[in-house]
Design an enzyme around this catalytic site. Structure first.
Site, PDB file in Angstrom:
ATOM      1  N   ASP A  37       0.849  -1.192   0.000  1.00  0.00           N
ATOM      2  CA  ASP A  37       0.000   0.000   0.000  1.00  0.00           C
ATOM      3  C   ASP A  37       0.883   1.239   0.000  1.00  0.00           C
ATOM      4  O   ASP A  37       1.442   1.606   1.029  1.00  0.00           O
ATOM      5  CB  ASP A  37      -0.902   0.014   1.231  1.00  0.00           C
ATOM      6  CG  ASP A  37      -2.011  -1.014   1.136  1.00  0.00           C
ATOM      7  OD1 ASP A  37      -2.209  -1.775   2.101  1.00  0.00           O
ATOM      8  OD2 ASP A  37      -2.659  -1.058   0.086  1.00  0.00           O
ATOM      9  N   HIS A  68      -0.067  -1.002  -4.918  1.00  0.00           N
ATOM     10  CA  HIS A  68      -1.348  -0.277  -4.954  1.00  0.00           C
ATOM     11  C   HIS A  68      -0.999   1.187  -4.734  1.00  0.00           C
ATOM     12  O   HIS A  68      -0.741   1.608  -3.608  1.00  0.00           O
ATOM     13  CB  HIS A  68      -2.276  -0.815  -3.865  1.00  0.00           C
ATOM     14  CG  HIS A  68      -3.592  -0.111  -3.781  1.00  0.00           C
ATOM     15  ND1 HIS A  68      -4.454  -0.289  -2.714  1.00  0.00           N
ATOM     16  CD2 HIS A  68      -4.186   0.789  -4.600  1.00  0.00           C
ATOM     17  CE1 HIS A  68      -5.532   0.477  -2.907  1.00  0.00           C
ATOM     18  NE2 HIS A  68      -5.388   1.139  -4.026  1.00  0.00           N
ATOM     19  N   GLY A 146      -6.075   0.865   7.158  1.00  0.00           N
ATOM     20  CA  GLY A 146      -6.565  -0.483   7.384  1.00  0.00           C
ATOM     21  C   GLY A 146      -7.598  -0.458   8.505  1.00  0.00           C
ATOM     22  O   GLY A 146      -7.820   0.586   9.128  1.00  0.00           O
ATOM     23  N   ASP A 177     -10.728  -4.723  -1.943  1.00  0.00           N
ATOM     24  CA  ASP A 177      -9.738  -4.320  -0.941  1.00  0.00           C
ATOM     25  C   ASP A 177     -10.384  -3.432   0.108  1.00  0.00           C
ATOM     26  O   ASP A 177     -10.943  -2.388  -0.224  1.00  0.00           O
ATOM     27  CB  ASP A 177      -8.614  -3.555  -1.656  1.00  0.00           C
ATOM     28  CG  ASP A 177      -7.511  -3.082  -0.730  1.00  0.00           C
ATOM     29  OD1 ASP A 177      -6.664  -2.294  -1.196  1.00  0.00           O
ATOM     30  OD2 ASP A 177      -7.486  -3.503   0.429  1.00  0.00           O
ATOM     31  N   GLY A 178     -10.310  -3.884   1.377  1.00  0.00           N
ATOM     32  CA  GLY A 178     -10.825  -3.072   2.469  1.00  0.00           C
ATOM     33  C   GLY A 178     -11.928  -3.789   3.219  1.00  0.00           C
ATOM     34  O   GLY A 178     -12.990  -4.077   2.679  1.00  0.00           O
TER      35      GLY A 178
HETATM   36  C1  DX5 Z   1      -6.588   0.777   2.478  1.00  0.00           C
HETATM   37  C2  DX5 Z   1      -5.678  -0.242   1.833  1.00  0.00           C
HETATM   38  C3  DX5 Z   1      -6.013  -1.657   2.214  1.00  0.00           C
HETATM   39  C4  DX5 Z   1      -5.994  -1.935   3.682  1.00  0.00           C
HETATM   40  C5  DX5 Z   1      -6.675  -3.262   3.926  1.00  0.00           C
HETATM   41  O1  DX5 Z   1      -6.482   1.978   1.797  1.00  0.00           O
HETATM   42  O2  DX5 Z   1      -5.728  -0.123   0.438  1.00  0.00           O
HETATM   43  O3  DX5 Z   1      -5.138  -2.548   1.552  1.00  0.00           O
HETATM   44  O4  DX5 Z   1      -4.697  -1.967   4.126  1.00  0.00           O
HETATM   45  O5  DX5 Z   1      -6.724  -3.475   5.281  1.00  0.00           O
HETATM   46  P1  DX5 Z   1      -7.984  -4.132   5.997  1.00  0.00           P
HETATM   47  O6  DX5 Z   1      -8.065  -5.544   5.465  1.00  0.00           O
HETATM   48  O7  DX5 Z   1      -7.589  -4.057   7.429  1.00  0.00           O
HETATM   49  O8  DX5 Z   1      -9.190  -3.335   5.658  1.00  0.00           O
END
Ligand code: DX5
Length: 233
Positions: A37, A68, A146, A177-178
């Site tokens: 990220d 990303h 996250g 994602d998320g």
């Molecule tokens: C948020 C990121 C995600 C995040 C996912 O902007 O792109 O990749 O880290 O984390 P979780 O699974 O905790 O939502």
């Protein structure tokens, strides 16, 4: 042929003081790829890592890497992420004026091009570049952190991407994602997603990351239904 289910950890919850060990542990735990990220404090209200950190972790695992890019004007630094060992480069549709040119240049660098859509961004934003893409990422949170709540309102958008790909004859991965977790992954898989980014759900599983990955994978495969699941072997 449907694309296989892939469980891809986001390293955001990892111990950044020992990233080499962490990526090696993710490979041993059965991850399919690793997502980095990259946040610039402009496109999103958070600041994380750049290509040098990714390059430092590269020798510690043979898993594929995806970058990303949650950054404004990503076009300036694309080669650095490919040189750092990322085979997939994800550009946000909202981050550049020249999306077609940018995804085209990712392909020219020998990497697999992908576009991410923020929750408010319509699927039409990728209609005229879908033929250049290997993957479309439907954000299921507003990017930047996250541990946020999963937006199930994005599932119709996942289905819309799958329908558009069918209409245009484009063979793409559909990634979410998320907020991906045992209680949410089924909805995304049922809507047509096959690649699942997970952060918090992996590191918070008391039975460990390998258990969390296997659990998410089996929930996604059973939610996709017989026709799709077969493809994932
Ligand atoms: C948020 C990121 C995600 C995040 C996912 O902007 O792109 O990749 O880290 O984390 P979780 O699974 O905790 O939502």
């Amino acid at each position: 042929m449907a694309r296989p289910v892939q469980i891809v950890p986001s390293v955001l919850p990892a111990d950044f003081s020992r990233l080499g060990d962490e990526v090696r542990a993710l490979e041993e735990a059965g991850a399919d790829r690793i997502q980095w990220d990259v946040m610039d404090g402009q496109f999103v209200p958070n600041l994380t890592i750049g290509p040098d950190v990714i390059a430092a972790a590269r020798p510690h695992t043979s898993l594929p890497f995806e970058a990303h890019l949650m950054v404004q004007r990503p076009e300036g630094m694309l080669p650095r992420y490919v040189e750092a060992g990322c085979e997939v480069v994800i550009i946000h549709a909202e981050s550049t004026t020249h999306l077609h040119r940018v995804v085209d240049s990712v392909g020219e660098l020998g990497a697999r091009a992908a576009v991410a859509l923020n929750p408010a961004t319509p699927v039409s934003a990728v209609r005229y570049v879908l033929h250049l893409l290997d993957l479309v990422l439907v954000m299921t949170v507003n990017p930047g952190f996250g541990g946020q709540r999963y937006l199930s309102t994005m599932e119709p958008k996942v289905a819309e991407v799958a329908a558009l790909a069918g209409e245009l004859g484009c063979d793409v991965d559909i990634e979410v994602d998320g907020g991906v977790a045992p209680e949410t992954i089924g909805g995304a898989a049922g809507a047509g997603a096959n690649v699942f980014i997970a952060g918090t759900a992996l590191w918070r599983d008391p039975a460990g990351i390998a258990h969390a990955i296997a659990d998410l994978r089996s929930r996604a495969e059973s939610a996709r239904g017989p026709g799709l699941s077969a493809a994932s072997g």
